[in-house]
Write an enzyme that holds these catalytic residues in place. Sequence first.
Site, mmCIF file in Angstrom:
data_model
loop_
_atom_site.group_PDB
_atom_site.id
_atom_site.type_symbol
_atom_site.label_atom_id
_atom_site.label_comp_id
_atom_site.label_asym_id
_atom_site.label_seq_id
_atom_site.Cartn_x
_atom_site.Cartn_y
_atom_site.Cartn_z
ATOM 1 N N HIS A 125 -10.760 -158.891 -1.177
ATOM 2 C CA HIS A 125 -10.768 -158.792 0.289
ATOM 3 C C HIS A 125 -12.164 -158.940 0.890
ATOM 4 O O HIS A 125 -12.293 -159.124 2.105
ATOM 5 C CB HIS A 125 -10.184 -157.458 0.763
ATOM 6 C CG HIS A 125 -8.733 -157.274 0.440
ATOM 7 N ND1 HIS A 125 -7.772 -158.190 0.815
ATOM 8 C CD2 HIS A 125 -8.076 -156.291 -0.219
ATOM 9 C CE1 HIS A 125 -6.578 -157.766 0.390
ATOM 10 N NE2 HIS A 125 -6.738 -156.625 -0.242
ATOM 11 N N ASP A 162 -2.445 -160.334 -7.172
ATOM 12 C CA ASP A 162 -2.433 -159.047 -6.468
ATOM 13 C C ASP A 162 -1.397 -159.119 -5.338
ATOM 14 O O ASP A 162 -1.170 -160.190 -4.770
ATOM 15 C CB ASP A 162 -3.822 -158.789 -5.886
ATOM 16 C CG ASP A 162 -3.982 -157.390 -5.301
ATOM 17 O OD1 ASP A 162 -4.564 -156.533 -5.992
ATOM 18 O OD2 ASP A 162 -3.533 -157.171 -4.155
ATOM 19 N N HIS A 164 -1.548 -158.134 -2.422
ATOM 20 C CA HIS A 164 -2.180 -158.440 -1.139
ATOM 21 C C HIS A 164 -2.846 -159.816 -1.203
ATOM 22 O O HIS A 164 -3.366 -160.202 -2.251
ATOM 23 C CB HIS A 164 -3.235 -157.387 -0.800
ATOM 24 C CG HIS A 164 -2.682 -155.992 -0.757
ATOM 25 N ND1 HIS A 164 -2.763 -155.139 -1.836
ATOM 26 C CD2 HIS A 164 -2.028 -155.331 0.218
ATOM 27 C CE1 HIS A 164 -2.174 -153.985 -1.519
ATOM 28 N NE2 HIS A 164 -1.717 -154.075 -0.285
ATOM 29 N N ASP A 245 -0.613 -154.253 -8.171
ATOM 30 C CA ASP A 245 0.080 -153.483 -7.130
ATOM 31 C C ASP A 245 1.378 -154.145 -6.667
ATOM 32 O O ASP A 245 2.059 -153.622 -5.783
ATOM 33 C CB ASP A 245 -0.850 -153.193 -5.934
ATOM 34 C CG ASP A 245 -1.746 -154.362 -5.573
ATOM 35 O OD1 ASP A 245 -1.546 -155.473 -6.106
ATOM 36 O OD2 ASP A 245 -2.659 -154.167 -4.741
HETATM 37 ZN ZN LIG Z 1 -3.861 -155.276 -3.634
#
Ligand SMILES: [Zn+2]
Length: 310
Positions: A125, A162, A164, A245
């Site tokens: 991120h 991931d 996200h 995740d």
């Molecule tokens: Zn994540």
Amino acid sequence: MTTAFFTHAACLEHDTGPGHPERRQRLEAVLLALAEPEFAALDRREAPRAEIDQIARVHDRAYVEELLARVPQRGWAALDGDTAMSPGSGEAALRAAGAMVAAVDLVMGKGADNAFCAVRPPGHHAESDMAMGFCLFNNVAIGAAHACAKYGIKRVAIVDFDVHHGNGTQHIFEHDAQVFYASTHQMPLYPGTGARAERGIGNVCNAPLPAFAGGDAFRDAYEEIVLPALERFQPELLLISAGFDAHRADPLASLELEAEDFAWVTEKLVELAATHCQGRVVSTLEGGYDLGALAESTAAHVGALMGAKA
Ligand SMILES: [Zn+2]
């Protein structure tokens, strides 16, 4: 196959504050899982610190220097609503980035077939000028830039599973034809980027999945979208943003994967790397917030890197 394993005790000393999901126990769970006898063949190495020049290939130098200057003497320094630094965070971030650089060096120098970096803070991120979403430096991006700068690699692929979307990684490379970024992720979900229509200069491949998609939809996304795109790109080096995740037990998302799905995708990527990249794969830990699921999924991923069939 020889699989190298990079980590550093300093990565345990990054303290995100009380009740934070991105906590030292995550790395402890991973280290415990990889201490099992089936992982005895791992080539275990200590992550060095990344140099500022290596980090500054993808981050603004002023951001890097300011971030390190803001590491607090005690307590916490908040960077955004869910990203904070403690006294140990600067060293942890340098080691997390340095693991990736050293792993790329080792794999490019044929010192190992592939490598996994068990580090925190995570990285995908982090934007070129901003910490975000538990991430300080964009570790995988630093590794990709290092491979291009030091080894003259013309095509690096980053695969990010991931749950996200890796907004930072996409934004850093979306105008750079040397790097291909492919991501499967739950959508809608934090950080909000990662729509199919976001294609960069043709070097970005997003395959968003709805909540509760499950393993079959995840595998279909790879078979139908991500793997064909990687085949077309023909990478010389494959990097993985390995977040776990998307597991069914994870408290932050609901993609409902199992550990076997992570083993499956890793096997597919290892196969692809064998065809296009002389087997060169470097993977680094991103998210994964249920400790049991994280340990089991990381073991499945690393086992597949080592060549063990799930
Ligand atoms: Zn994540």
